[in-house]
Design an enzyme around this catalytic site. Structure first.
Site, PDB file in Angstrom:
ATOM      1  N   GLU A  84       7.560  38.869  59.520  1.00  0.00           N
ATOM      2  CA  GLU A  84       8.125  39.952  60.320  1.00  0.00           C
ATOM      3  C   GLU A  84       9.597  40.157  60.004  1.00  0.00           C
ATOM      4  O   GLU A  84      10.241  39.299  59.409  1.00  0.00           O
ATOM      5  CB  GLU A  84       7.958  39.664  61.820  1.00  0.00           C
ATOM      6  CG  GLU A  84       8.256  38.236  62.275  1.00  0.00           C
ATOM      7  CD  GLU A  84       9.661  37.764  62.083  1.00  0.00           C
ATOM      8  OE1 GLU A  84      10.596  38.571  62.298  1.00  0.00           O
ATOM      9  OE2 GLU A  84       9.867  36.606  61.706  1.00  0.00           O
ATOM     10  N   GLU A 143      10.677  36.011  58.658  1.00  0.00           N
ATOM     11  CA  GLU A 143      10.282  36.833  57.504  1.00  0.00           C
ATOM     12  C   GLU A 143       8.888  36.510  56.970  1.00  0.00           C
ATOM     13  O   GLU A 143       8.237  37.340  56.374  1.00  0.00           O
ATOM     14  CB  GLU A 143      11.277  36.689  56.329  1.00  0.00           C
ATOM     15  CG  GLU A 143      12.672  37.195  56.601  1.00  0.00           C
ATOM     16  CD  GLU A 143      13.527  37.220  55.340  1.00  0.00           C
ATOM     17  OE1 GLU A 143      12.994  36.940  54.236  1.00  0.00           O
ATOM     18  OE2 GLU A 143      14.722  37.530  55.455  1.00  0.00           O
TER      19      GLU A 143
END
Length: 351
Positions: free
Chosen positions: A175, A318
């Protein structure tokens, strides 16, 4: 809602026969029983997920990373500029971000999906599933409507199924969204019943002096929205984020299609908690890559009753932890497939 209902109804427990056959294979290999710990556990889970003790070497792998901005940014819960969400997500697409580099090194593709970045301009190399430009401020009301929450989950399911059709056998989640540890912590606070101050941390880049404001903002959001902790969709709509909903969808979509899903860090734990509320069986398909260095991480994983592979003091997010885990998963499979077997004469020495 039809897709979400259909997927949720088609999640079943792991295949016990596959697990047992994989366990029998480990017992035949030339190492003492249970000495490879989590490497053995990984292959047992994969056998149960696939319903087959024959696990292919170097399965095709990807990380699906979702991005979205957050209205709660207005409350001063991050010291980073909100424009960084878009800027950094461009690096997801071109492979220059941390997750891009780690994924490439570990033979894993990154599929980047925009669910709610501020700005109308599309990003090259990013799938455009934008619901709208950021959520609303959870300190003033719901982050999104129930329909938008369902849409974010169903988009996650859709992207996961596209990847499965393309031959991916292991899928991780990632994300990007400035200040998204705030909604993630709010989700954990709602589901656990813990006061935000007990589980609120600095996120990727917050001065410790700002943590109290962040916790107070989360507490206010929960008081104003009063989400039902047993209803994953309601919690998502009231205090969540679009990218969190996307990860929920990947977890549910992979589970229904008998594909293992690799969690990353703290934000993905919050997504897993919501997915678990929608269908508890999805937990069986989850592999946790690492223990995030966020304060609430241990509590989140205790609620899920899941253990991480690694503890590297990482907190970037991430999908970086998921990318690192792919190498460990490949190693577990290769060991399982290629270690020598015990001979009849020596078998007793290894029992």
């Amino acid at each position: 809602m039809n897709l979400l209902i259909s997927i949720s109804r088609n999640i079943y427990s792991l295949d016990n026969k596959g697990i047992e056959k994989a366990r029998q294979r480990w017992d035949e290999l030339i190492c003492p029983k249970h000495t490879l710990g989590k490497l053995e556990d990984i292959t047992l889970k994969l056998a149960g997920v696939y319903g087959n003790a024959k696990i292919e070497d170097n399965p095709k792998k990807c990380i699906i990373a979702f991005a979205g901005d957050h209205g709660v940014y207005a409350e001063g819960v991050s010291q980073q500029d909100q424009s960084i969400t878009r800027m950094q997500f461009e690096n997801f697409a071109n492979g220059k971000s941390a997750v891009g580099v780690l994924a490439k090194h570990n033979h894993t593709d990154v599929v980047a999906v925009d669910l709610g970045i501020i700005g109308k301009k599309k990003i090259d190399g990013v799938l455009d599933y934008k619901i709208r430009e950021g959520t609303d401020n959870i300190a003033n009301g719901p982050a999104m409507s129930v329909d938008e929450a369902v849409k974010s989950i169903e988009y996650g399911i859709e992207v996961a199924e596209r990847c499965i059709v393309d031959g991916y056998k292991i899928i991780g989640v990632g994300e990007m969204g400035i200040c998204n540890t705030t909604p993630a912590t709010a989700i954990l606070s709602v589901i656990s019943g813990r006061d935000p101050i007990d589980i609120t941390d600095i996120g990727a880049c917050l001065n410790l002096n700002f943590v109290k404001n962040k916790a107070d903002t989360i507490r206010k959001a929960i008081e104003i929205n009063n989400p039902n902790p047993t209803d994953g969709i309601e919690v998502l709509s009231k205090v969540g984020g679009f990218e969190i909903g996307g990860m929920v969808g990947v977890i549910l979509g992979c589970s229904a299609n008998r594909i293992p899903v690799v969690l990353d860090g703290f934000i993905s734990y919050s997504a897993a908690l919501l997915a678990y509320k929608i269908n508890p069986k999805c937990k069986e398909y989850i592999i946790v890559s690492h223990l995030s260095n966020e304060k609430g991480s241990r509590l989140a994983l205790e609620l899920l009753d899941l253990e991480p592979m690694m503890d590297l003091n990482m907190r970037l997010g991430e999908g970086t932890g998921a990318a690192l885990a792919m190498n460990i998963i490949d190693s577990a499979i290769y060991t399982y497939n290629h270690m020598g077997k015990k001979s009849e004469e020596s078998i007793g020495k290894f029992l």
